[in-house]
Write an enzyme that holds these catalytic residues in place. Structure first.
Site, PDB file in Angstrom:
ATOM      1  N   SER A 125       0.842  -1.198   0.000  1.00  0.00           N
ATOM      2  CA  SER A 125       0.000   0.000   0.000  1.00  0.00           C
ATOM      3  C   SER A 125       0.882   1.255   0.000  1.00  0.00           C
ATOM      4  O   SER A 125       1.739   1.388  -0.865  1.00  0.00           O
ATOM      5  CB  SER A 125      -0.961  -0.063   1.191  1.00  0.00           C
ATOM      6  OG  SER A 125      -1.995   0.858   1.024  1.00  0.00           O
ATOM      7  N   ASP A 233      -8.039  -2.801  -7.330  1.00  0.00           N
ATOM      8  CA  ASP A 233      -7.544  -2.523  -5.985  1.00  0.00           C
ATOM      9  C   ASP A 233      -8.599  -1.754  -5.180  1.00  0.00           C
ATOM     10  O   ASP A 233      -9.087  -0.716  -5.615  1.00  0.00           O
ATOM     11  CB  ASP A 233      -6.253  -1.712  -6.080  1.00  0.00           C
ATOM     12  CG  ASP A 233      -5.618  -1.516  -4.726  1.00  0.00           C
ATOM     13  OD1 ASP A 233      -6.148  -0.722  -3.927  1.00  0.00           O
ATOM     14  OD2 ASP A 233      -4.591  -2.161  -4.450  1.00  0.00           O
ATOM     15  N   HIS A 282      -6.831  -5.787  -1.618  1.00  0.00           N
ATOM     16  CA  HIS A 282      -5.803  -4.777  -1.367  1.00  0.00           C
ATOM     17  C   HIS A 282      -4.733  -5.404  -0.481  1.00  0.00           C
ATOM     18  O   HIS A 282      -5.055  -5.997   0.538  1.00  0.00           O
ATOM     19  CB  HIS A 282      -6.421  -3.558  -0.685  1.00  0.00           C
ATOM     20  CG  HIS A 282      -5.443  -2.423  -0.468  1.00  0.00           C
ATOM     21  ND1 HIS A 282      -4.764  -1.821  -1.520  1.00  0.00           N
ATOM     22  CD2 HIS A 282      -5.005  -1.813   0.653  1.00  0.00           C
ATOM     23  CE1 HIS A 282      -3.977  -0.875  -1.027  1.00  0.00           C
ATOM     24  NE2 HIS A 282      -4.097  -0.852   0.281  1.00  0.00           N
TER      25      HIS A 282
END
Length: 389
Positions: A125, A233, A282
């Site tokens: 991330s 995502d 994610h």
């Protein structure tokens, strides 16, 4: 602060940058401090942590890296690992992401990193974007300190964001509703964010925010980087204002989601080493199911192993890619979860697991209409969906 698991016999080091969004002005940093203190301060961090996924020391969970020296660097700088500003009269907070990485590297040299062969800078991330922003700087730092022998590489997971148009435009109020370009534009100024020189040179002054977007910074990088990115995502959809909760998805949203997958696939076509499953999710590399996901029959740990080998081989003789060991793996099927190895989806309200067909119905996916568009019988389309073709 950082966590270290030494593996004395190994000359491979894995440094992991944690993710967790960011904040870009006094108001949303105050909110973040009140609600997510561990992402703003190290004061309440536990004394030890358990490594999972690529940070696990169990060979079953981590087939190719279990024996490496592992370093987990928690994210307390809220600046996508780019900041270089200390607390001052006008700024209540310090943003030192880029400097934290440098200091950790310096300290690890005394703990065995100095004899390393490979340093893999990984992150998920915001940490994945942090890898793209810092991997060349780490290599330069080690070269300047006289450690030319250490091969520095990057592994960016779920940090390859697009600066696309939002599905519904919203004003930039907080981290979640703010369009990514606007948030980063404000953030860079607030954090005194630094971007790599080679990327900076591609853009006018004041346009450095471009370097936070994978497809713009990647061509300027010197170190090899492996990009792991879900085609759909969840964090990208969130900042694009596509919220998949409760009510069925409208056709406009459905088209937007499919288009997002296409755009993402496009930006990865020239990325030498990549793994991009058509799933709605994610982050992956620290999840314990990270070995289960496959693209075209190859798992992510296997693809990383092939990448390791290809870098090792090319150092020796610049040979063609290894047969049966692919490193460019991108799903070609067009909608979320059309890959049967995707992680389980749960209904956000009931917590019930859903199969692909239930999920698509829940998304308002019209099987009749879709079958017609594809020139198929509805039953055949459903069969293909459930088998993942």
């Amino acid at each position: 602060s950082y966590y270290l698991k030494e593996s004395k016999g190994s000359r491979r080091w894995l440094l992991f940058l944690e993710g967790g969004w960011y904040c870009f002005n006094r108001e949303n940093c105050d909110t973040r401090y009140d609600t997510m203190r561990r992402l703003m301060s190290s004061r309440e961090w536990p004394a030890t942590r358990v490594g999972t996924g690529i940070l696990s020391s169990q060979p079953e969970e981590n087939p190719h890296w279990w024996n490496a020296n592992m370093v987990f660097i928690p994210y307390c700088s809220s600046d996508v690992w780019s900041g270089a500003s200390s607390k001052s009269e006008e700024n209540e907070y310090a943003f030192m992401g880029a400097l934290i990485i440098q200091e950790v590297i310096k300290e690890l040299l005394g703990k065995g990193l100095s004899t390393a062969k490979v340093l893999l800078l990984a992150g998920s991330s915001a940490g994945g974007t942090g890898v793209l922003l810092n991997v060349d700087r780490v290599a330069e730092q080690l070269e300047e300190m006289g450690y030319q022998g250490i091969q520095v590489r990057g592994l960016a997971d779920s940090g390859w964001f697009l600066d696309n148009k939002q599905y519904r435009r919203t004003d930039c109020i907080d981290t979640i509703t703010c369009a990514p370009t606007e948030a980063i534009r404000r953030g860079i100024r607030y954090w005194n964010g630094i971007v790599p020189k080679r990327c900076k040179l591609q853009f006018k002054e004041g346009e450095e925010w471009n370097c936070f977007f994978g497809y713009k910074i990647y061509p300027t990088l010197r170190c090899p980087v492996f990009v792991v990115q879900w085609l759909f995502d969840e964090a990208q959809l969130t900042v694009d204002n596509v919220h998949l909760t409760g009510q069925p998805v409208q056709e406009g949203q459905w088209l937007y989601i499919q288009n997002l997958g296409r755009e993402l696939r496009n930006t990865l076509k020239d990325v030498t080493a990549s793994f991009a499953p058509a799933c709605l999710s994610h982050e992956i590399i620290t999840r314990n199911h990270w070995t289960d996901i496959q693209v075209k029959g190859t798992s992510l740990p296997r693809a990383l192993h092939c990448w390791d080998r290809s870098l090792h081989e090319s150092n020796k003789n610049g040979k063609a890619p290894l047969k049966g060991c692919p490193i460019h793996l991108i799903d070609s099927c067009p909608w979320p979860h059309c890959n049967p190895s995707c992680p389980t989806i749960r209904d956000q309200f009931t917590g019930q697991e859903m199969n692909v067909i239930q999920f698509l119905m829940h998304m308002g996916f019209d099987v009749q209409k879709m079958a017609q568009q594809q020139g198929l019988e509805p039953s055949k389309l459903l069969g293909m969906l459930s088998s993942g073709n």
